[in-house]
Design a protein around this motif. Structure first.
Motif, short mmCIF file in Angstrom:
data_model
loop_
_atom_site.label_atom_id
_atom_site.label_comp_id
_atom_site.label_asym_id
_atom_site.label_seq_id
_atom_site.Cartn_x
_atom_site.Cartn_y
_atom_site.Cartn_z
N TRP A 105 0.86 -1.19 0.00
CA TRP A 105 0.00 0.00 0.00
C TRP A 105 0.89 1.24 0.00
CZ3 TRP A 105 -5.52 -0.78 1.18
CH2 TRP A 105 -6.29 0.40 1.00
N ALA A 165 -5.30 3.63 4.95
CA ALA A 165 -4.99 2.30 4.40
C ALA A 165 -5.60 1.24 5.30
CB ALA A 165 -3.48 2.09 4.29
N ARG A 178 -2.40 -3.04 -6.22
CA ARG A 178 -1.45 -2.10 -5.64
C ARG A 178 -1.42 -0.76 -6.35
NH1 ARG A 178 3.92 -0.35 -5.70
NH2 ARG A 178 4.92 -0.29 -3.62
N ARG A 190 -4.82 1.55 -5.25
CA ARG A 190 -5.42 1.52 -3.92
C ARG A 190 -6.24 2.80 -3.72
NH1 ARG A 190 -4.25 -3.67 -3.62
NH2 ARG A 190 -2.18 -4.20 -2.84
#
Length: 436
Positions: A221, A286, A317, A320
């Motif tokens: 992340w 996140a 990825r 995100r």
């Protein structure tokens, strides 16, 4: 008192009186592929047949449903396995004027013994012997923390833990999104945990994240100052990874379910979700997927030979969501994620991270595609029946049209069709298990 989101979710979803433990079950609160159309179960049954063939038709074929709700999917599969005549992906009998959503094939689904007119494959029993039917060999197991539902068919085993020594298929349809996780926010001094008051949902900032969680965030992340990958490769560090990516992730707009007040769980957190900002710049949030990685790796570890399938909404990825996806569902409506046990609390899955964790256990290539592509590969394309059928079989045309509409919901990229299918073979070739 504010606690970590992971602890709050665990208590709210799986504690005494938790959302998934008490009450009538999740089907009363949100709409998933399992309860959207019988075409979903029928497509999965074709996948079971493929895996059964790859396993050379073992004496026992396990079908384990993790996060089984109240057993809806396994009940549908049980009916299909024992049904006669054979049923197509449309949900209609193959002789009733289907729309051509799936080509018929011999011996499906109630038996894998082909008729005499069909060429015998190399692994067929010798002349004079008859292989036991799929219905005789299949063993269904539902994995869920709730008590066994009343009136659940006795053919379905009910347990709170994933069994070991699985030979067959492990299914996880919208399970990983409810595996509790921690939430972090990126501030000037780095990543810190986000805490939450379970009763009110009000958030606050906690301690810096642990070294293990920081490692996960660094790899999976990217922070606002980290470069994001653009080549679409979910996991360049695993040479055995074989990923197919088509279309977008589908976690944009949700849409009302056809003919129901229930909402497809397919979009990020609702606007009411509280966020904690301590400067003029918005903070990046996140959802730390390390617990999901561990849960999936443990599930894959229980398979001797077969296929693990995770179906969930998620992201990769390079894309995100900046604000995260944490949200809630109750009685068919999306609500703020307050972890008080009265509603579902869910977050999208970092599918590439999960896939990497499973591949590290299985040491086999995985496949990651959108549900739309997965179902089409299994014969469910949502195409309209030919208009000529209306003239020769009006009733069959109407049935086929309704079936095509149901499949269209499952393959709509703006909703359920945007979910990801992660298929992880264990001890069998990738090709037969995920043939397109």
């Amino acid at each position: 008192m504010s606690i970590a989101w992971r602890d709050a979710m665990s208590q709210a979803l799986y504690g005494p009186g938790g959302f998934f433990v008490a009450g009538t079950g999740p089907a009363d609160h949100f709409r998933t592929s399992v309860n959207a159309s019988p075409a979903f179960a029928t497509a999965l049954l074709r996948l079971l047949e493929q895996v059964d063939s790859a396993l050379s038709h073992p004496p026992r074929l396990d079908v384990v449903d993790v996060g089984a709700g109240r057993g809806e999917l396994l009940q549908s599969l049980l009916r299909l396995v024992g049904s006669a005549p054979a049923v197509g992906v449309s949900g209609e009998p193959t002789h009733s004027g289907r729309s051509g959503l799936i080509p018929p094939w011999a011996g499906f689904p109630e038996t894998l013994t082909p008729p005499a007119s069909v060429h015998r494959s190399p692994d067929e029993p010798s002349s004079g012997t008859v292989r036991p039917s799929l219905a005789e060999r299949v063993r269904f197991t539902a994995v869920e923390y709730a008590d066994r539902p009343e009136n659940l068919p006795e053919e379905i085993n009910w347990t709170s833990e994933i069994p070991g020594e699985i030979t067959g298929v492990l299914l996880a349809t919208e399970w990983l999104d409810n595996v509790p996780l921690d939430v972090a926010v990126h501030l000037e001094d780095g990543w810190r945990y986000v805490l939450v008051d379970p009763e009110s949902g009000v958030e606050s900032i906690g301690e810096p994240v642990s070294p293990a969680d920081l490692d996960w965030l660094t790899e999976w992340w990217p922070s606002p100052t980290s470069p994001r990958t653009t080549n679409g490769a979910p996991d360049p560090g695993l040479t055995w990874t074989d990923t197919t990516r088509e279309g977008e992730s589908g976690f944009g707009a949700a849409r009302p379910a056809q003919g129901s007040s229930l909402t497809a769980r397919s979009r990020p957190g609702c606007p009411e979700t509280p966020h904690s900002n301590h400067s003029n710049q918005p903070d990046q949030r996140a959802e730390i997927g390390r617990t999901r990685d561990e849960a999936w790796a443990n599930a894959v570890r229980q398979i001797n030979r077969g296929l693990a399938v995770a179906v969930d909404y998620g992201h990769l990825r390079e894309s995100r969501p900046v604000d995260g996806t944490l949200t809630g569902y109750r009685a068919g409506r999306q609500v703020p994620p307050v972890p008080d046990g009265s509603s579902d609390v869910t977050a999208h899955v970092a599918m590439d991270s999960v896939a990497s964790a499973g591949a590290a256990v299985a040491r086999c290539a995985y496949s990651l595609v959108l549900q739309r592509e997965a179902l089409r590969a299994l014969g469910a394309d949502g195409g309209r029946p030919p208009l000529s059928l209306a003239g020769t079989d009006p009733a069959g045309y109407v049935r086929a049209l309704a079936a095509a509409s149901a499949v269209a919901e499952l393959t709509d990229l703006a909703g359920l069709g945007g979910h990801w299918w992660l298929r992880q073979p264990v001890g069998i070739p990738l090709g037969p298990a995920v043939a397109r």
